[in-house]
Design a protein around this motif. Structure first.
Motif, PDB file in Angstrom:
ATOM      1  N   GLY A 108      -7.180 -37.793 -13.006  1.00 31.16           N
ATOM      2  CA  GLY A 108      -8.358 -38.333 -13.662  1.00 31.16           C
ATOM      3  C   GLY A 108      -8.194 -39.730 -14.202  1.00 31.16           C
ATOM      4  O   GLY A 108      -8.891 -40.139 -15.140  1.00 31.16           O
ATOM      5  N   VAL A 109      -7.278 -40.505 -13.628  1.00 32.38           N
ATOM      6  CA  VAL A 109      -7.046 -41.875 -14.088  1.00 32.38           C
ATOM      7  C   VAL A 109      -8.144 -42.777 -13.547  1.00 32.38           C
ATOM      8  O   VAL A 109      -8.400 -42.799 -12.331  1.00 32.38           O
ATOM      9  CB  VAL A 109      -5.660 -42.389 -13.636  1.00 32.38           C
ATOM     10  CG1 VAL A 109      -5.482 -43.856 -14.010  1.00 32.38           C
ATOM     11  CG2 VAL A 109      -4.561 -41.534 -14.261  1.00 32.38           C
ATOM     12  N   ASP A 110      -8.783 -43.519 -14.421  1.00 33.29           N
ATOM     13  CA  ASP A 110      -9.820 -44.473 -14.028  1.00 33.29           C
ATOM     14  C   ASP A 110      -9.183 -45.551 -13.148  1.00 33.29           C
ATOM     15  O   ASP A 110      -8.219 -46.201 -13.543  1.00 33.29           O
ATOM     16  CB  ASP A 110     -10.432 -45.101 -15.288  1.00 33.29           C
ATOM     17  CG  ASP A 110     -11.610 -46.013 -14.980  1.00 33.29           C
ATOM     18  OD1 ASP A 110     -11.759 -46.426 -13.812  1.00 33.29           O
ATOM     19  OD2 ASP A 110     -12.364 -46.325 -15.914  1.00 33.29           O
ATOM     20  N   ALA A 111      -9.725 -45.741 -11.960  1.00 36.02           N
ATOM     21  CA  ALA A 111      -9.146 -46.704 -11.017  1.00 36.02           C
ATOM     22  C   ALA A 111      -9.109 -48.113 -11.590  1.00 36.02           C
ATOM     23  O   ALA A 111      -8.241 -48.907 -11.228  1.00 36.02           O
ATOM     24  CB  ALA A 111      -9.938 -46.694  -9.709  1.00 36.02           C
ATOM     25  N   SER A 112     -10.039 -48.434 -12.499  1.00 37.12           N
ATOM     26  CA  SER A 112     -10.064 -49.786 -13.066  1.00 37.12           C
ATOM     27  C   SER A 112      -8.933 -50.011 -14.056  1.00 37.12           C
ATOM     28  O   SER A 112      -8.633 -51.151 -14.408  1.00 37.12           O
ATOM     29  CB  SER A 112     -11.406 -50.035 -13.759  1.00 37.12           C
ATOM     30  OG  SER A 112     -11.558 -49.180 -14.892  1.00 37.12           O
ATOM     31  N   ARG A 113      -8.300 -48.943 -14.516  1.00 36.00           N
ATOM     32  CA  ARG A 113      -7.235 -49.068 -15.508  1.00 36.00           C
ATOM     33  C   ARG A 113      -5.875 -49.330 -14.873  1.00 36.00           C
ATOM     34  O   ARG A 113      -4.981 -49.881 -15.519  1.00 36.00           O
ATOM     35  CB  ARG A 113      -7.154 -47.795 -16.352  1.00 36.00           C
ATOM     36  CG  ARG A 113      -6.170 -47.890 -17.502  1.00 36.00           C
ATOM     37  CD  ARG A 113      -6.101 -46.595 -18.268  1.00 36.00           C
ATOM     38  NE  ARG A 113      -7.305 -46.347 -19.047  1.00 36.00           N
ATOM     39  CZ  ARG A 113      -7.525 -46.843 -20.262  1.00 36.00           C
ATOM     40  NH1 ARG A 113      -6.630 -47.648 -20.829  1.00 36.00           N
ATOM     41  NH2 ARG A 113      -8.623 -46.546 -20.911  1.00 36.00           N
TER      42      ARG A 113
END
Length: 391
Positions: A247-252
């Motif tokens: 669930g890691v935000d790709a933008s992060r």
């Protein structure tokens, strides 16, 4: 010195190729006219080594993992030995890759060819019984860690500490702002570099817990940015899948190809899979946490045969008087364990400074112009060679 001397070298993987490139350049400078041949990667070839095979032929590691490629490696070793026995180089140099090179060296030395091994296997840490093979296989061991020379002296092996080439190449105090611009990272706020390893097996074992650790940290540090250098394009998909599953935000989290050193310069802290990358992080002055998971079969063999002889496995901890780098092994490699250790480094300047102080001392210890000293140790074994200052 006789004309037309040939030195044969075998390097496995990218790290060995880089070590070999520095050695080849120095040999050609110190011994004009020497011909360098063997198993070489792009860096060695650019330095002037004639490739008989490519170095990535040897990019295999692990007690279990090597079994899969064993038939191919044995065919390659037989072909290499036959060619070397026909060519009869003045010196053969095996660079790292001990499971492959020591067998070659033993055969060549028995046939009267002088042999050198560059980068000692970790016999002082595990599988110490290999010292008997080394004593039969090598005329000279070139060590990159300072305590290894005395270890070999106790076992009757000629060894020379030459320093670590990485310490000649890397230094702390890089331009973090420029590195962040290069990697398109935010100019402000905490940055974490994640170096998961260069082999697919490492990615398969480390990818999920590392992605979960990023998610754990992101929930606590809203401005955290992450950079994840990918050693090879083929590793991109499994890492993306692990990040998505956590669930890691790709933008992060920015995934970049290569650029590991820029990532370490840009970062406030790093999460690194055990290996040479942990030493690179220390030499660049980047505080870090080190983790490792071996395959189940490799771990069972190591534990069952009682092969490990050291308390620490992170290279920086083996080289500093006081271990300062948090280490996590096997079942400890979880977000619940990695996250707090990294959060402390990312938020506590004093914790970062403690590591960096020891890393500065380590850098001074290892910086010795290693390629020059290694080439001198090899050249001294060449027939008819005289050092420039000798009469």
């Amino acid at each position: 010195m006789p004309a037309g001397l040939t030195v044969a070298l075998v390097a496995g993987e990218a790290s060995g190729d880089q070590l070999g490139a520095g050695l080849v350049r120095e040999l050609r400078r110190q011994v004009p006219g020497v011909r360098c041949v063997g198993i070489a990667g792009p860096a060695m070839q650019a330095a002037g080594c004639e490739p008989w095979w490519e170095a990535d032929e040897l990019a295999v590691m692990g007690l279990f993992e090597i079994v899969r490629d064993l038939p191919r490696l044995l065919r390659l070793r037989r072909a290499l030995i036959a060619r070397l026995l026909a060519a009869r180089p003045a010196v053969f140099i095996g660079i790292d890759a001990p499971d492959f090179n020591l067998g070659v060296e033993k055969t060549l030395r028995a046939a009267g060819i002088t042999t050198v091994h560059y980068v000692s296997p970790s016999v002082w840490a595990w599988r110490e019984g290999r010292i008997r093979t080394i004593r039969k296989a090598v005329d000279r061991m070139l060590c990159v860690l300072p305590f290894e020379e005395a270890f070999y002296a106790r076992h009757g092996v000629d060894a020379r500490f030459v320093g670590h080439p990485l310490a000649d190449e890397l230094a702390p105090g890089g331009d973090a702002a420029a590195a962040r611009r290069e990697l398109a990272l935010p100019p402000e706020g905490p940055v974490l570099a994640i170096l998961p390893g260069s082999r697919r097996g490492e990615i398969e074992r480390m990818g999920a817990p590392y992605a979960e650790t990023i998610a754990w940290l992101a929930a606590r540090l809203p401005t955290l940015a992450c950079v994840l250098p990918v050693a090879r394009p083929a590793l991109l998909a499994p890492l993306q899948a692990a990040l998505s599953a956590a669930g890691v935000d790709a933008s992060r989290c920015r995934l970049v190809e290569g650029q590991a050193r820029s990532a370490l310069v840009a970062a406030d802290a790093a999460l690194v899979t055990s290996g040479t990358a942990s030493l690179e992080s220390a030499l660049l002055g980047c505080p870090l946490v080190v983790a490792y998971r071996a395959s189940a079969l490799s771990l069972a063999l190591v534990r069952g045969l009682r092969l490990i002889r050291i308390r620490h496995f992170a290279l920086p901890n083996l080289l500093t008087p006081t271990p300062v780098v948090p280490e996590f092994l096997q079942a400890e490699v979880t977000a619940a364990r990695l996250g707090p250790a990294l959060e402390r480094l990312l938020t506590d300047p004093a914790a970062r400074a403690t590591q960096q102080e020891e890393f500065g001392k380590l850098h001074a210890l290892l910086r010795c112009d290693a390629s020059r000293r290694a080439a001198e140790a090899v050249a001294a074994l060449l027939p008819g060679y005289r050092a420039p200052n000798e009469p």
